[in-house]
Scaffold this motif. Sequence first.
Motif, PDB file in Angstrom:
ATOM      1  N   LYS A 184       0.849  -1.192   0.000  1.00 16.53           N
ATOM      2  CA  LYS A 184       0.000   0.000   0.000  1.00 16.53           C
ATOM      3  C   LYS A 184       0.885   1.241   0.000  1.00 16.53           C
ATOM      4  N   PRO A 185       0.337   2.374  -0.466  1.00 20.75           N
ATOM      5  CA  PRO A 185       1.100   3.634  -0.381  1.00 20.75           C
ATOM      6  C   PRO A 185       1.395   3.997   1.068  1.00 20.75           C
ATOM      7  N   LYS A 227       1.099   6.744   2.650  1.00 22.12           N
ATOM      8  CA  LYS A 227       0.096   7.557   3.326  1.00 22.12           C
ATOM      9  C   LYS A 227      -0.953   6.686   4.003  1.00 22.12           C
ATOM     10  N   ARG A 234      11.867   1.461  -0.635  1.00 26.11           N
ATOM     11  CA  ARG A 234      10.513   1.976  -0.838  1.00 26.11           C
ATOM     12  C   ARG A 234      10.205   2.029  -2.329  1.00 26.11           C
ATOM     13  N   GLN A 236       9.061   6.717  -7.358  1.00 28.89           N
ATOM     14  CA  GLN A 236       8.006   7.614  -7.818  1.00 28.89           C
ATOM     15  C   GLN A 236       7.339   7.054  -9.075  1.00 28.89           C
ATOM     16  N   HIS A 290       5.349   4.468  -9.031  1.00 29.70           N
ATOM     17  CA  HIS A 290       5.106   3.035  -8.856  1.00 29.70           C
ATOM     18  C   HIS A 290       3.613   2.732  -8.804  1.00 29.70           C
ATOM     19  N   TRP A 291       2.882   3.476  -7.965  1.00 29.81           N
ATOM     20  CA  TRP A 291       1.464   3.165  -7.771  1.00 29.81           C
ATOM     21  C   TRP A 291       0.631   3.581  -8.974  1.00 29.81           C
TER      22      TRP A 291
END
Length: 372
Positions: free
Chosen positions: A10-11, A13, A37, A40, A42-43
């Motif tokens: 999951k992100p 946040k 992690r 940028q 990725h999601w």
Amino acid sequence: MELHQKVWAKPLKEISVEFGMTGTGLAKLCDRHGIPRPPQGHWTKLSLGGLVEIAPLPPLPKGKSDVIVITPLTPKPSHSDAVVDAQEEALNAVAKITELDSFRSLHPSVRAWVKQHRDDQAQRRQERRERRREVWGHFWDPIPDLTERDRYRFQATSTVLNALEKAGAKVVDAQIIGKFDLKVGNHVLECAIKEKMRQGLSDVDRSWSACPDHHQHGLHPSGFLRIAVNTYVGGGRLEWIEKQNKLVVDLLPKITDSIMGCGPRLDEQQAEREAQRLRYEEERRRQYEEQQRRELEARRWKHFREQAVSWQECQRLCAFVDAIERRMLTEQVDDIDGMTAAEWVAWTREKIKDLDPMNRDLECLWRPPSKW
């Protein structure tokens, strides 16, 4: 590692809410422990059905544990019921105020400013008339009438003071320079409504105000007022600055709401300081009693050891006296300072008896003499 799986599932946040921390804080935590992690984009790429590669968890850095302790952020304390009630009453009191007070119906404190300015003008004119007769007399410049900015500041101050009094505050003192004291509940707040000044390259036009000495020299007026509570209430300074589309009347609900909430907040802070003082005094009392107990215990133990030394001394002295008596059986002794040897032995045994702690009550063995 479980955190590595969550970070790639999951992100940040979304995960940070689960741990009670910010996304930035969670990212820094991963970096400190060498947890990769998602990069940028990725999601976004994953949501469009693209193929993504999950970075494997590298070996644990030297000196790092595989157990990560996460401390949630402390939530900001919410206002108490007393603060909320005071703020609601303040909002209800000023709900119908939509424009500034008329210059003819100013608050009494502000009316006094107008009278003070007129009196100063009259006094200056009188001084100039009197000095005309003097050959070397110095003539002060006349005091100009109130300017548009002065009148606006007076009207804005009057509106704020009337609104605060409707909400339950009391004006204790108000000075023409823009400072005023408010009594809110049991506390007096130092407040101010002044022109917000700014820096500039050109010379300052002093004609914008009839009282330029009330403001910092070398600065230009911004055309907006600054309303501030200079008394520290906690949680940062209370300050409001006008903008082009948000003048004093627009800020009035927030100003009144915040200032009226200061009374209960200061009551709570005072109660907390008193509770801290009582806790501090209780802790000092406990420390003092503990120190007294340790000192008494140390004196008691020292006294007991001294009694043991005295008892050993008595045993040694008794053995010594016994040896003397055995010698007296075979040796004739003349009187010593007017007493016979037998009398001296009796005297010595009485002294030993007085010294022997076993001849006293048992409680005396553990009860040291008074400290003083």
